[in-house]
Scaffold this motif. Sequence first.
Motif: not given
Lengths: 156, 282
Positions: B129, B141, B144-145, B148, B153-154
Motif C-alpha cells: 500500500e 493507495v 494495484d491502483e 494508471r 501514477t495516482a
Amino acid sequence: MTTWNVRVNGREVSVEAPPMARVLDVLRESLGLTGSKEGCGEGECGSCTVLLDGRPTCACLVPIFQVEGRELCTVEGVAGTELDPLQRVMIEAGGVQCGACTPGIVVSLRALLDRDPRPTRAAVRESIAGNLCRCTGYERILRAVEELVGSEEADA
Amino acid sequence: MTVALRPTSLSEALDALGANGAVAVAGCTDLMVVDHAPARAHATVVDLSRLPELRGVREDSGGLWIGAATTFAELRESKLVRERFPIVAEMAGTIGALQIQNRATVGGNIANASPAGDSLPVWMALDAEVEIAGRSGSRRVPYDEMHRAYRETALAPGELIVGLRLPAADEALEQRFRKVGTRAAQAISKVVVALAARVHGDELHGLRIAAGSVAPTPVRLRAAEALVEGQPLTPDLAAAAGLAAAREVTPIDDVRSTADYRRFVLARTVRRMLLACQGGEA
Ligand SMILES: Cc1cc2nc3c(=O)[nH]c(=O)nc-3n(C[C@H](O)[C@H](O)[C@H](O)COP(=O)(O)OP(=O)(O)OC[C@H]3O[C@@H](n4cnc5c(N)ncnc54)[C@H](O)[C@@H]3O)c2cc1C
Ligand code: FES
Ligand code: FES
C-alpha cells in the motif's frame, strides 16, 4: 551562484556553483581535481565514481547542493602523496591500460577493501560491475586485487 | 537560476512543492541523466533526502513500513527486509550497479514510473500500500491502483510518496523475483517478474504475479493467476499459466528487445517461477 561547504579528500572547501551543477564538474573545473573522468555522463560507465560519505556514487548524477556539509573522496584522496598499494598492484598486474576507467575502479575497489579487507572474487566483481573497462577484460584487475589481499582468500 | 530547497520536515516540503514549477528530487539518478538535462533547469527543486518522515525501514503490525527516501542499498542491507521479504533485497541488488543503488530511492523508482522499473512488480506482488501525502492531507493507495497509464501514477501534482506498507509475511509466503536483462549489472529489464503465494500442499493460494517491461505499466498477470489459484500445480498447469501470461500482456518492440521475445521469455519465466514454489526447477 551559491557557496557550498564540502569536505573533499579530508579538507574543508568552499566552492561557488549553481545548486544543480554536477559534482563532477565542480571537482574537475572549480577544484582542479581532474582524476574523476566523464565517460557517459549518465551513470552507466562509473568513470566518475567518487565516495559520498564513504559510498561509491556517480559524480555525474549528483547536484552540488545535495553534498553541502557532506564528505567526498576522489581518486586523489585515495592516493595521498604516494600511490595506494591498490594502485601499485593495478599497475604491476596490467590492470591499467588506457587508464580512462582506472580512477573510478580504484575508488570502487578502495571502498570495498575498506569495508571488507578479504573480499571474495564475487564481491570484487560486484564492486566494479558499475565500472566499464574497454581494455583489460577485467581479469587483470581481479588479479591485481587478489595479489593485494592474497589470492586464496580472494578465491574463497 | 534554479533555487534548491532543503526542507527538514514533510509539511515544509509539501508547502515548497506547492510553488509553480517546483520539482521533488531524491537520489537524482533519473533526474540528472543527461537526456533530461532540461530537468536541471527547473525553477525550484525540493530535496527529499532530509525529511525524517520519508526515512527508515520499520516493523509495522507484523508487516514492514519502508520510507520513500530509502535507497536500494539500504534495502539490501536491512536485516528486516532480508528476513521478511527476501525478494525485496534481491530486487534491490539488481538495480543498476552499486553506484546507483547507493543513491536511487524507492520513492523515485515508483514516481518515475518507468514500465521497466524493477521494484514496481515486487510491490504489486507483495500487495503493498502506498502512503501519499499532500497539502490537504494523506491517503493510502493499494499498489494495484498506483500506475494508471504509461508513466502516469495516482500522484496528484504537489503530492509525495511518504512510504510503503507491506502486509505481514509468514514462513508460508513463497516469494520469487526474476529480472531478465542483457547482463547482471546496469541492465534495463527486458522482462521482470515478481510472485508471491502461500503454499498448501501442491496448491498455491492468494497467488499474485506481477510483471514489468511487458505493458505500458507494471501489470498483474491475472489470467495466469486465475488458472493456478487453488489448483494442484502440475508442470502442464504451470506451462499453461505461462502461456496465459504471454497472451494477456501487451509488450512492444524497442531497442532492448522485441514484443515476441518478451512474450516468449515471460511464458517461460512464469512457468519456472511457479514450479520453483514447489522446490522444482528455479
Ligand atoms: C545507470 C543507471 C542504471 C539504472 N538501473 C535501473 C535498474 O536496473 N532498475 C530500475 O528500476 N531503475 C534503474 N535506474 C533508474 C533509477 O535509478 C531509478 O528509477 C531510481 O529508483 C530513481 O530514484 P531517485 O531517488 O534517483 O529519483 P530522482 O531522480 O530523484 O527522481 C525521479 C522522479 O521521482 C520523483 N520523486 C522522487 N521521490 C519522490 C517521492 N518520495 N514522492 C513523489 N515523487 C518523487 C521526482 O520528482 C522525479 O520526478 C537506473 C538509472 C541509472 C542512471
Ligand atoms: S560519467 Fe558518470 S557514470 Fe559515466
Ligand atoms: S584501461 Fe582502458 S578502459 Fe579500462
